[in-house]
Design a protein around this motif. Structure first.
Motif, PDB file in Angstrom:
ATOM      1  N   THR A 189     -10.979  -2.919  -0.963  1.00 57.17           N
ATOM      2  CA  THR A 189      -9.791  -3.190  -1.309  1.00 57.17           C
ATOM      3  C   THR A 189      -9.739  -4.399  -2.257  1.00 57.17           C
ATOM      4  OG1 THR A 189      -8.878  -4.384   0.560  1.00 57.17           O
ATOM      5  CG2 THR A 189      -9.024  -1.932   0.860  1.00 57.17           C
ATOM      6  N   ASN A 223      -4.337   0.199   5.326  1.00 55.23           N
ATOM      7  CA  ASN A 223      -4.011   1.318   4.411  1.00 55.23           C
ATOM      8  C   ASN A 223      -3.922   2.722   5.361  1.00 55.23           C
ATOM      9  OD1 ASN A 223      -4.853   0.884   1.366  1.00 55.23           O
ATOM     10  ND2 ASN A 223      -6.128  -0.394   2.693  1.00 55.23           N
ATOM     11  N   ILE A 241       0.894  -1.079   0.022  1.00 56.25           N
ATOM     12  CA  ILE A 241       0.007  -0.010   0.168  1.00 56.25           C
ATOM     13  C   ILE A 241       0.896   1.237   0.024  1.00 56.25           C
ATOM     14  CG2 ILE A 241      -1.913  -1.200   1.246  1.00 56.25           C
ATOM     15  CD1 ILE A 241      -0.086   1.592   3.248  1.00 56.25           C
TER      16      ILE A 241
END
Length: 448
Positions: A339, A332, A142
């Protein structure tokens, strides 16, 4: 013999190429298959605003419309990175996509350099395992998805570490010079790295002394390394001092980080990580300065000594290395909708397993250090020992630093390459320890 060597080299190059492609694909696909809710917010928006104003008006400011350069709480390195992209792209959408594409590229290169870092003291198979963990770690994936410093900083840091290990191994000047450049750029992106070059030099001289070789050959390269490490941020600090006088903005940011770190779990009442929103005395303490903050810490220890000692000695380091990112889903950095981890069953399993294994990785890292001290140090080459201790020094440095400041787990994420290399090294040392106890098992070799 030579043919066998060439075949092994070719296989390794192919393996690294596959790792690179998979790493890039994971990061790029994650970006395109995840719903990000207002990705340009808070710090990300300010970085973009400064970068855009630098590219368009030549002014270092997040104000809109920009009138003049201002003292900003954001370090300059990443802003210049964004400014270069903004200058070369015709629209915001192109700028945004190019930034994320480049960060995916940096993320994939970080995986490859993690392998090179591990290879200084571990066999190929174990080094590849460390690189694969960096590749599939949800937190490392991420990092490329946000307009934030983490992806660039992680890349610069791991390259600097590899070059320092190469400098120790070869004692040639060019790795010192390049290490200084990458370390300097890392400090320019995140000034919290600022003291680490001095630690590197102390470790280098200590380990070099054990080689029983004269220092005359390495003194000049070391001075070059230190000069290049500090030249970017040092020049910027001089410009800021001349332009704005005392940097009250950065001073306030430092005071805020120090004060927020005094609240257990950085919580005053209910809002985790935001004591400044609930404590009515927070602004008063900020205005009064460091003396008032020191008195605040003293009062906390006087009223609840055990609770305060536990928070500072155990709670802060534990929270820092928990990697549980606030204000989102724990992985995140900013809030997201659905996601790619949620949509893809294989990635969902990977995310679940990696999160469950995180505490095991921490245990292996600590175990490896203890095992190295008491049993394993003499089994490594000089460059292997230097590389291992360099990685340990980095993690200890950041742990101590954020034990003093606010230990937001997000700030530990760019240390992922060194963390996974040390975790795998702990497993490797354990395997070496247990192998003689298994009948017929062979001893795992070191990197050399």
């Amino acid at each position: 013999m030579n043919l066998d060597f060439l075949n092994r080299k070719r296989n390794l190059i192919c393996t690294l190429a596959v790792l690179f492609i998979l790493s890039f694909t994971l990061r790029w696909q994650y970006i395109h298959k995840t719903v990000f809710l207002q990705p340009l917010r808070a710090d990300a928006y300010r970085y973009y605003a400064i970068g855009h104003n630098l590219a368009t008006y030549g002014l270092f400011t997040s104000n809109s419309p920009p009138v003049e350069s201002t003292s900003e709480a954001r370090p300059p390195g990443y802003c210049f990175f964004l400014a270069a992209i903004d200058k070369l792209t015709p629209s915001f959408q192109t700028f945004y996509q190019t930034t994320l594409w480049l960060q995916c590229l940096l993320g994939a290169l970080t995986v490859i350099f993690s392998y090179f870092l591990a290879r200084f003291f571990m066999p190929i198979t174990w080094a590849l395992l460390a690189a694969m963990l960096v590749m599939i770690s949800p937190h490392m994936i991420i990092l490329s998805a946000y307009v934030l410093t983490e992806s660039l900083f992680s890349f610069l840091l791991v390259v600097a570490l590899v070059l320092l290990c190469l400098a120790f191994k070869t004692e040639k000047s060019w790795p010192f010079i390049l290490a200084g450049v990458f370390m300097g750029l890392g400090i320019f992106v995140r000034p919290v790295l600022g003291i680490f070059p001095l630690i590197c030099v102390v470790l280098f001289l200590f380990m070099h002394n054990r080689k029983d070789v004269g220092f005359s050959k390495i003194i000049f390269p070391i001075l070059l390394f230190l000069t290049l490490s500090f030249i970017f941020q040092g020049s910027w600090n001089i410009w800021e001092k001349v332009s704005f006088g005392n940097d009250s903005v950065m001073s306030d940011q430092l005071k805020s980080a120090l004060l927020q770190g005094t609240y257990p779990r950085m919580t005053y009442n209910k809002l985790i990580g935001m004591p400044y929103r609930e404590d009515p005395n927070f602004k008063t303490l900020m205005d009064k300065g460091y003396g008032a903050i020191a008195s605040h810490i003293y009062e906390n220890f006087r009223k609840a000594p055990l609770r305060s000692a536990w928070w500072w000695l155990v709670g802060k380091p534990s929270l820092f290395w928990s990697w549980k990112v606030y204000f989102s889903d724990g992985v995140n950095i900013y809030p997201v909708g659905k996601t790619w981890f949620d949509k893809n069953p294989v990635l969902n399993i990977i995310r679940t397993v990696m999160l469950k294994l995180h505490i095991i990785f921490i245990f292996l890292t600590v175990f490896g250090l203890c095992f190295y001290i008491f049993r394993f140090s003499k089994k490594l080459s000089g460059s292997g020992q230097f590389c291992y201790l360099l990685n340990c020094s980095l993690l200890v440095y950041f742990t101590l630093l954020f034990t003093i400041l606010a230990p937001f787990p997000r700030y530990a994420l760019p240390l992922g390459p060194a963390f996974f290399v040390l975790a795998v090294s702990g497993a490797w040392m354990m395997a070496n320890w247990l192998r003689p106890l298994i009948p017929g098992a062979s001893i795992a070799q070191t990197a050399d």
